[in-house]
Design a protein around this motif. Structure first.
Motif, PDB file in Angstrom:
ATOM      1  N   PHE A  82     -20.366  36.049  25.215  1.00  0.00           N
ATOM      2  CA  PHE A  82     -19.419  35.444  24.300  1.00  0.00           C
ATOM      3  C   PHE A  82     -18.739  36.461  23.403  1.00  0.00           C
ATOM      4  N   GLY A  83     -18.764  37.722  23.768  1.00  0.00           N
ATOM      5  CA  GLY A  83     -18.139  38.742  22.941  1.00  0.00           C
ATOM      6  C   GLY A  83     -19.026  39.086  21.761  1.00  0.00           C
ATOM      7  N   SER A  84     -18.942  40.308  21.303  1.00  0.00           N
ATOM      8  CA  SER A  84     -19.815  40.725  20.216  1.00  0.00           C
ATOM      9  C   SER A  84     -19.032  41.232  19.018  1.00  0.00           C
ATOM     10  N   LYS A  85     -17.728  41.027  18.993  1.00  0.00           N
ATOM     11  CA  LYS A  85     -16.923  41.545  17.899  1.00  0.00           C
ATOM     12  C   LYS A  85     -17.143  40.777  16.605  1.00  0.00           C
ATOM     13  N   GLU A  86     -17.460  39.499  16.698  1.00  0.00           N
ATOM     14  CA  GLU A  86     -17.667  38.674  15.519  1.00  0.00           C
ATOM     15  C   GLU A  86     -19.103  38.158  15.528  1.00  0.00           C
ATOM     16  N   LYS A  94     -22.051  28.850  17.482  1.00  0.00           N
ATOM     17  CA  LYS A  94     -22.628  28.002  16.437  1.00  0.00           C
ATOM     18  C   LYS A  94     -23.698  27.088  17.020  1.00  0.00           C
ATOM     19  N   SER A  95     -23.448  26.520  18.192  1.00  0.00           N
ATOM     20  CA  SER A  95     -24.430  25.615  18.789  1.00  0.00           C
ATOM     21  C   SER A  95     -25.693  26.347  19.242  1.00  0.00           C
ATOM     22  N   ASP A 106     -15.471  27.773  39.172  1.00  0.00           N
ATOM     23  CA  ASP A 106     -15.957  29.134  39.373  1.00  0.00           C
ATOM     24  C   ASP A 106     -15.497  30.035  38.239  1.00  0.00           C
ATOM     25  N   PHE A 107     -14.495  29.598  37.538  1.00  0.00           N
ATOM     26  CA  PHE A 107     -13.862  30.406  36.502  1.00  0.00           C
ATOM     27  C   PHE A 107     -13.506  29.470  35.361  1.00  0.00           C
ATOM     28  N   LYS A 108     -13.717  29.886  34.125  1.00  0.00           N
ATOM     29  CA  LYS A 108     -13.398  29.047  32.976  1.00  0.00           C
ATOM     30  C   LYS A 108     -12.681  29.889  31.938  1.00  0.00           C
ATOM     31  N   ILE A 109     -11.651  29.335  31.359  1.00  0.00           N
ATOM     32  CA  ILE A 109     -10.895  30.018  30.323  1.00  0.00           C
ATOM     33  C   ILE A 109     -11.300  29.413  28.986  1.00  0.00           C
ATOM     34  N   VAL A 110     -11.717  30.254  28.057  1.00  0.00           N
ATOM     35  CA  VAL A 110     -12.095  29.788  26.721  1.00  0.00           C
ATOM     36  C   VAL A 110     -11.314  30.591  25.687  1.00  0.00           C
ATOM     37  N   ASP A 111     -11.061  29.961  24.554  1.00  0.00           N
ATOM     38  CA  ASP A 111     -10.379  30.670  23.479  1.00  0.00           C
ATOM     39  C   ASP A 111     -11.395  31.013  22.387  1.00  0.00           C
ATOM     40  N   LYS A 112     -10.928  31.657  21.333  1.00  0.00           N
ATOM     41  CA  LYS A 112     -11.822  32.090  20.261  1.00  0.00           C
ATOM     42  C   LYS A 112     -12.546  30.919  19.613  1.00  0.00           C
ATOM     43  N   ASN A 113     -11.852  29.796  19.460  1.00  0.00           N
ATOM     44  CA  ASN A 113     -12.469  28.629  18.847  1.00  0.00           C
ATOM     45  C   ASN A 113     -13.608  28.095  19.713  1.00  0.00           C
ATOM     46  N   ASP A 114     -13.412  28.085  21.042  1.00  0.00           N
ATOM     47  CA  ASP A 114     -14.488  27.657  21.957  1.00  0.00           C
ATOM     48  C   ASP A 114     -15.697  28.577  21.827  1.00  0.00           C
ATOM     49  N   VAL A 115     -15.448  29.884  21.783  1.00  0.00           N
ATOM     50  CA  VAL A 115     -16.536  30.859  21.668  1.00  0.00           C
ATOM     51  C   VAL A 115     -17.280  30.660  20.356  1.00  0.00           C
ATOM     52  N   ARG A 116     -16.544  30.435  19.275  1.00  0.00           N
ATOM     53  CA  ARG A 116     -17.175  30.219  17.968  1.00  0.00           C
ATOM     54  C   ARG A 116     -18.050  28.964  17.992  1.00  0.00           C
TER      55      ARG A 116
END
Length: 174
Positions: free
Chosen positions: A98-102, A85-86, A71-81
């Motif tokens: 996925f955040g919009s800062k980068e 990319k995919s 129900d909940f997933k923890i991702v780090d910046k590398n996962d988001v990147r």
């Protein structure tokens, strides 16, 4: 003229209530992180050590259960990147998942395979994520597998594919 005005007045409350319901649903659904941080903050406010520890234990148990049920997933910046990319090249809804800062505007890869398609266009499969792109411009001399490729986002939804010092317009198809 008056009938249109009365019809607009009759419909307006329904539209406003629908907008409020949509906003309330979005506010409760879009901020799981905020709810988690609020729960931690509430635990930190407890002065009694034993009660504070019990609160953190309840929170940790709830978090572990949510993660195990997916129900909940923890991702780090590398996962988001890697996710960005995919998904690069696909038109996605404008939701800040996925955040919009980068902003992700370019990928660099190598070509895994090249296949000719109609009208001197080519279909290119990338080696690192199996993404498939097709040129919308004709390519007189197709590149060889293993060649470096750079794909950059352009204006108005266009993408530019740079191979061997030449650039072509293209689109992601898979």
């Amino acid at each position: 003229m008056q009938i249109r005005y009365l019809a607009a007045l009759a419909i307006a409350p329904a539209i406003l209530s629908a907008q409020n319901a949509y906003a309330d649903a979005g506010a409760s659904a879009d901020n799981a992180t905020g709810r988690m941080l609020n729960a931690i903050s509430e635990c930190r406010k407890i002065a009694n050590d034993a009660s504070r520890l019990a609160c953190f234990e309840r929170f940790a148990t709830s978090l572990e259960a949510s993660i195990s049920k997916e129900d909940f997933k923890i991702v780090d910046k590398n996962d988001v990147r890697n996710i960005k990319k995919s998904l690069f090249g696909f038109a996605l809804p404008r939701v800040d998942l996925f955040g919009s800062k980068e902003p992700f505007v370019e990928i660099n890869s190598t070509i895994a395979s090249v296949r000719p398609v109609n009208d001197d266009r080519i279909q290119i499969t990338l080696s690192d994520n199996d993404a498939t792109w097709q040129t919308t411009d004709p390519v007189n001399f197709p590149p060889k597998p293993g060649s470096a490729i750079r794909i950059k986002k352009g204006a108005l939804g266009n993408y530019f594919i740079f191979i061997d010092g030449k650039n072509y317009r293209g689109a992601r198809i898979r």
